[in-house]
Design a protein around this motif. Sequence first.
Motif: not given
Length: 298
Positions: A211-215, A204-208, A179-183, A187-189
């Motif tokens: 999206x990963x923070x919510x997962x 291995x979970x890949x994505x923005x 969440x901190x990384x997305x901030x 969020x699209x990184x």
Amino acid sequence: MADVTGTTGTLVLAGTPIGDVADAPPRLATELETADVVAAEDTRRLRRLTQAMGIHTTGRVVSYFEGNESARTPELVEALVGGARVLLVTDAGMPSVSDPGYRLVAAAVEQDIKVTAVPGPSAVLTALALSALPVDRFCFEGFLPRKAGERLGKLREVAGERRTMVFFEAPHRLDDTLAAMAEVFGEDRRAAVCRELTKTYEEVKRGPLGELARWAAEGVRGEITVVVEGATDSGNEGLDAAELVRRVQVREEAGERRKEAIAAVAADAGLPKREVFDAVVAAKNAARTGQDQGKGLA
């Protein structure tokens, strides 16, 4: 065995499996069986490893972990000076990489003692290879600070890093970290969360990042390595505050809310959202001050 002729010994840093014992390099067995001293981060885990490999250590086994690293280093250097072959192993992966080892290597080099390594599995390189992100240039950032404020500060320091970044993280802090990384990064990184590498439940979970923070908020278990795409080169070098404000205004005029506009501009520029937010607030305050001065002259 130790050399009694006065010749100094050798320090061997050995990589150990990060999950699958079958990944143990062949030389590891030889070194474990023949070393005069085996310094292990956790002697119990070392015992389980040797049992799984079907081998036995013949030398003296001592613990060497963060809590006793400073005190134990002189003892090991003394053994090396006396001609011993000292093998250093950690719980998983290569010593010195976010694990004990650096102090002993530095002390050995200072005494002109030979230092070599048994290459082995690495969570950093394995995660990079599986991430599907650019790996021609990368940097390893290790574990982020545990406190939220310090963690945000560290992330802001590397917000403009163009190389792919690799982080280690504890599973119970993963959601907060993502969440901190997305901030900070946006969020699209793109990123990849690599869990339980080489183990039965590898994932291995890949994505923005958003999206990963919510997962991750649902709960994640196991050993975690996070790989994050570097900031993109979009001709954003040298952007001043006025240009950042202009870009936010363009997005707002197009219908975006200010919060989303600031986040998008920050992500595109590879800057912390706070930096863009501060520029917008400063511009707004300057405009208000100018209006007030104009009224005073009327």
